[in-house]
Design an enzyme around this catalytic site. Sequence first.
Site, PDB file in Angstrom:
ATOM      1  N   HIS A 108       3.725  31.213  35.057  1.00 42.23           N
ATOM      2  CA  HIS A 108       3.878  29.905  34.441  1.00 42.23           C
ATOM      3  C   HIS A 108       3.320  29.869  33.017  1.00 42.23           C
ATOM      4  O   HIS A 108       3.771  29.074  32.191  1.00 42.23           O
ATOM      5  CB  HIS A 108       3.198  28.843  35.304  1.00 42.23           C
ATOM      6  CG  HIS A 108       3.974  28.530  36.546  1.00 42.23           C
ATOM      7  ND1 HIS A 108       3.729  27.419  37.317  1.00 42.23           N
ATOM      8  CD2 HIS A 108       5.015  29.169  37.149  1.00 42.23           C
ATOM      9  CE1 HIS A 108       4.569  27.398  38.335  1.00 42.23           C
ATOM     10  NE2 HIS A 108       5.353  28.460  38.257  1.00 42.23           N
ATOM     11  N   SER A 143       9.107  31.360  33.010  1.00 41.30           N
ATOM     12  CA  SER A 143      10.003  32.107  33.886  1.00 41.30           C
ATOM     13  C   SER A 143      11.118  32.762  33.088  1.00 41.30           C
ATOM     14  O   SER A 143      11.558  32.233  32.063  1.00 41.30           O
ATOM     15  CB  SER A 143      10.605  31.174  34.943  1.00 41.30           C
ATOM     16  OG  SER A 143       9.590  30.616  35.758  1.00 41.30           O
ATOM     17  N   LYS A 145      16.549  23.507  45.486  1.00 42.68           N
ATOM     18  CA  LYS A 145      17.233  24.801  45.565  1.00 42.68           C
ATOM     19  C   LYS A 145      16.426  25.793  46.398  1.00 42.68           C
ATOM     20  O   LYS A 145      16.986  26.501  47.247  1.00 42.68           O
ATOM     21  CB  LYS A 145      17.442  25.343  44.153  1.00 42.68           C
ATOM     22  CG  LYS A 145      18.507  26.420  44.045  1.00 42.68           C
ATOM     23  CD  LYS A 145      18.835  26.685  42.578  1.00 42.68           C
ATOM     24  CE  LYS A 145      20.048  27.590  42.448  1.00 42.68           C
ATOM     25  NZ  LYS A 145      20.446  27.770  41.045  1.00 42.68           N
ATOM     26  N   ASP A 146      15.119  25.876  46.171  1.00 43.36           N
ATOM     27  CA  ASP A 146      14.263  26.777  46.943  1.00 43.36           C
ATOM     28  C   ASP A 146      14.186  26.350  48.405  1.00 43.36           C
ATOM     29  O   ASP A 146      14.116  27.194  49.305  1.00 43.36           O
ATOM     30  CB  ASP A 146      12.854  26.819  46.340  1.00 43.36           C
ATOM     31  CG  ASP A 146      12.808  27.606  45.041  1.00 43.36           C
ATOM     32  OD1 ASP A 146      13.760  28.354  44.770  1.00 43.36           O
ATOM     33  OD2 ASP A 146      11.816  27.459  44.295  1.00 43.36           O
ATOM     34  N   GLU A 171       6.799  52.289  60.011  1.00 48.15           N
ATOM     35  CA  GLU A 171       7.719  51.160  60.015  1.00 48.15           C
ATOM     36  C   GLU A 171       8.794  51.379  58.952  1.00 48.15           C
ATOM     37  O   GLU A 171       8.606  52.129  57.988  1.00 48.15           O
ATOM     38  CB  GLU A 171       6.960  49.867  59.727  1.00 48.15           C
ATOM     39  CG  GLU A 171       6.081  49.395  60.889  1.00 48.15           C
ATOM     40  CD  GLU A 171       6.878  48.746  62.001  1.00 48.15           C
ATOM     41  OE1 GLU A 171       7.657  49.457  62.665  1.00 48.15           O
ATOM     42  OE2 GLU A 171       6.721  47.540  62.225  1.00 48.15           O
TER      43      GLU A 171
END
Length: 382
Positions: free
Chosen positions: A201, A205, A227-228, A271
Amino acid sequence: MRFMKSFFLTTFNNHLIAYPTPINIHYAWSFGFLSLMCLTLQTVTGIFLAMHYTPHIALAFSSVEHTMRDVNFGWLTRYTHANGASMFFMVAYIHIFRGLYFGSYTKPKQWVWLVGIFIFTLMIMTAFMGYVLPWGQMSLWGATVMTNLVSALPMIGDYMVFWLWGGFSVDNATLNRFFSLHYTLPFVITATSLVHITLTHQEGSGNPLGIDSYSDKVNLYPYFVVKDTYGLFIFTFLFSVFLFFYPNLLGHSDNYVEANPMVTPNHIVPEWYFLPFYAILRSVPHKLWGVIAMLSSIIILSFIPWLHSTETRSSRFRPIYKIFYWTLVFCCLLLGWIGGMPVEEPYITMGQVLSVYYFSYFLTTLPMLGTVENNLMNYFNK
């Protein structure tokens, strides 16, 4: 008290409501938010699992089974945590490759990238120690193999392994240490993530065009919050499919067998999210150099901001780089597949070729390609 309230409201407004966001960012930027949601989910479910876990080699496996069978919704908590780790890495990998594609690591965002790679390293450490805690066959032997790699260090290697184990084998001391660190590191990751967000920030961005935009921006809320949130709903749906229909798809069946130091599994594999690095480790026949190669494959990501050699950030304006980028993605996927295969031909040779390409991409292709693109651009601009 009034000062704290004012500080909280100001911070909330500046970072979650009125934060100026480039108007053209798309859903690829939602994976940073999804990473934070995964971290929150893992921390919360991990706390509840720790309430019923016993870090003792005679009781660890039974305590996990007790959680699955006897604790109310214990099966849901355990499966959410186990599959959540896979989802976390899946989201983190997409987030990293998005940064590579759109040049989110270039100046002045190099510190954002470095902190992000540090978070990724902490994730690897945390996930590895968490994989040991259920104390199944793959947990025990995976821990034995990976910690034994430290013995490759000249002179002090064997002493370091004994120090890590707390004895002469992976035992109670090892399990207690891994449990303590696995419980602590998520809070370190959370603090580091706040630094990552703050730096993001502070510098602003990025955007798909890879250009600095100081005017064409809108508030984070409500546009990108909505949107997120939509991206979170899609992610939750896909996660639920794994969780309720295929909860063991991404795990290993041997880990449902209690650890037995007298019986070695036929094929010891980590994994899935560790398999590309494991393939690089196996590609080098010398133990010490194999460990160095594996560690270097992670560390080299930290040097990308200084290996980048062109003013153009986004791959949208770099057609030649775009080809090499997708080749790197394909290379990493193949390394992941080879890491799960037996140590035999043709997988050994394929792993060696792909490992060479992986390192050559960062050490030669990335810096040289920028120079070539700059020369071509200057030629056509004349």
